[in-house]
Design an enzyme around this catalytic site. Structure first.
Site, PDB file in Angstrom:
ATOM      1  N   GLY A  18      74.310   1.729  10.137  1.00 58.91           N
ATOM      2  CA  GLY A  18      74.777   2.099  11.471  1.00 58.91           C
ATOM      3  C   GLY A  18      74.608   0.976  12.453  1.00 58.91           C
ATOM      4  N   ASN A  19      74.774   1.293  13.714  1.00 60.04           N
ATOM      5  CA  ASN A  19      74.568   0.286  14.756  1.00 60.04           C
ATOM      6  C   ASN A  19      73.961   0.952  15.986  1.00 60.04           C
ATOM      7  OD1 ASN A  19      76.816   1.107  16.640  1.00 60.04           O
ATOM      8  ND2 ASN A  19      77.957   0.773  14.755  1.00 60.04           N
ATOM      9  N   ARG A  20      73.701   0.121  17.011  1.00 54.88           N
ATOM     10  CA  ARG A  20      72.909   0.604  18.137  1.00 54.88           C
ATOM     11  C   ARG A  20      73.735   1.112  19.312  1.00 54.88           C
ATOM     12  NH1 ARG A  20      67.933  -2.513  18.942  1.00 54.88           N
ATOM     13  NH2 ARG A  20      68.874  -3.405  20.788  1.00 54.88           N
TER      14      ARG A  20
END
Ligand code: CTP
Length: 404
Positions: A208-210
């Site tokens: 995932g990412n932030r």
């Protein structure tokens, strides 16, 4: 400057109780609120509640305190009129310009922005009579928020719920900020993607990412306040659904692509604010991947995800559709941005610099908007809503110039 004056109209539906919370938010954030309930709404919430919570008298008829000419003064003095909940009957009376109680008189005398937050059963909302009344009110410049989908009174579920009071409050805040500016996105359908995709490795893990989704949600909220019909494709966000927005929840890049392409079919603008993973694991393990003593972990093979922005830009679903992309860069921000604008083929690219502590999850943002016509619009550090407004300004300019 005195406090902004808000008239809170309340019509006779069970959702009237939610207007108490809206009133509280308005007064606590420094607005002078005058509640004007309809007579039938008093069956749900009494006059004493409105008077106590607002600190102002709450009358339903034009025959009280006649010497103060309330049927004219209340509307004339308002900076915003918000009717929540607005019943089918209320919308009909407003659309036809009736003046048979204090609220309808107020609506006729108000020259400020007017927001209606309808709440009713799905059948009543979908009825052609109601839909025509809504169209009439919108044509005249009123902002009619689409009802939310969910549990209605009794056992029914469907479209017709009053959006959450805090989200109606957000719309009021945006509209007050804009002042008497026309809802310049009225009649437009805009599609916004927000959040970050998650690409599953196994049932419990993902890549995932932030991205928090806040910039995309700010775009959705500001678009609603400017009158747009908004579809928000939200990837893994933990934010409340904005009022008046059709929220489609997705997880992966492939799901996001499907939802965006579907909604883009009749969209005037598509804004890709989501952080879409460029790669996904080549294989999905149906069971949880276990570590094995004495063995190195197996490398994770990745495959490319579709590039949704490039695809939407290349195959515009309708002529004149404006496509906006975002670029999060850590180095050579402008050079990378310009190259990306060309590569993706969009009309506008909003470039911002990101890092460990910059932008992700914060309420503020700083950006430069690169346009395919060569122009560059710097947007100073400020709230994500301010950047959203500049983006919509740029999008609406492109609508106008294309029409001409
Ligand atoms: N985007 C997309 N589909 C993808 C990847 C990105 O639609 N598979 C969109 C994002 O929503 C954003 C824009 O493309 O609007 C820029 O994304 P970014 O990840 O910065 O661009 P990349 O092409 O992935 O470039 P790089 O990874 O080289 O920075």
């Amino acid at each position: 400057m005195g406090k902004p004056k808000v008239v809170l109209g309340v019509s006779g539906g069970i959702a009237a109780y939610k207007a108490c919370e809206l009133l509280r938010r308005l007064t606590e954030s420094g607005h002078d609120v005058r509640v004007v309930p309809t007579k039938s709404s008093l069956n749900f919430v009494g006059e004493a509640t409105w008077a106590a919570l607002s600190g102002n008298p709450a009358s339903t008829e034009v025959w009280e305190t006649v010497h103060e000419v309330p049927h004219v003064r209340i509307g004339q003095g308002a900076d915003l009129v918000v009717v929540a909940p607005a019943t089918a009957d209320m919308l009909a009376r407003a659309a036809h310009g009736l003046a048979d109680d204090l609220l309808t008189n107020t609506l006729l005398t108000a020259r400020c922005p007017v927001v209606f937050a309808p709440a009713m059963h799905t059948e009543m909302w979908e009825h052609p009579a109601t839909q025509e009344n809504v169209a009439t009110l919108r044509r005249r410049g009123a902002l009619v928020i689409e009802p939310a989908v969910g549990r209605l009174t009794g056992k029914d579920t469907g479209k017709g719920r009053l959006p959450d009071p805090e989200e109606i409050f957000e719309v009021c805040r945006q509209v007050l900020r804009r002042g008497v500016a026309e809802p310049d996105l009225a009649g437009r359908h805009v599609v916004i993607s927000a959040g970050g995709t998650r690409e599953p490795l196994d049932p419990v893990r993902f890549l995932g990412n932030r991205s928090s989704g806040k910039q995309g949600y700010a775009l959705a909220r500001t678009a609603v306040a400017r009158g747009a019909r908004v579809t928000l494709v939200a990837a893994n966000t933990a934010l409340a659904d904005p009022a008046g927005v059709d929220v489609v929840r997705v997880g992966t890049a492939v799901q996001l692509r499907e939802a965006v392409l579907k909604a883009a079919g009749d969209a005037d603008a598509v804004v890709m604010a989501a952080a879409v993973a460029d790669f996904r694991p080549a294989e999905y393990a149906g069971g949880k991947i276990k570590k094995k003593d004495g063995e190195d972990p197996a490398p994770v093979a990745l495959v490319r995800n579709p590039d949704v922005l490039a695809e939407v830009s290349a195959d515009r679903a309708r002529e004149g559709q404006v496509v906006v992309g975002f670029a999060a860069e850590t180095d050579d921000v402008l050079d990378n941005g310009r190259a990306k604008l060309r590569r993706k083929g969009c009309d506008l690219l909003v470039v911002n610099e990101v890092g460990e502590t910059r932008t992700f999850g914060s309420e503020e943002n700083e950006a430069i908007i690169l346009a395919s016509d060569g122009s560059e619009i710097p947007v100073p550090y400020g709230p994500k809503e301010a950047l959203a407004e500049v983006i919509w300004d740029q999008v609406t300019q492109r609508f106008t110039s294309r029409r001409a």
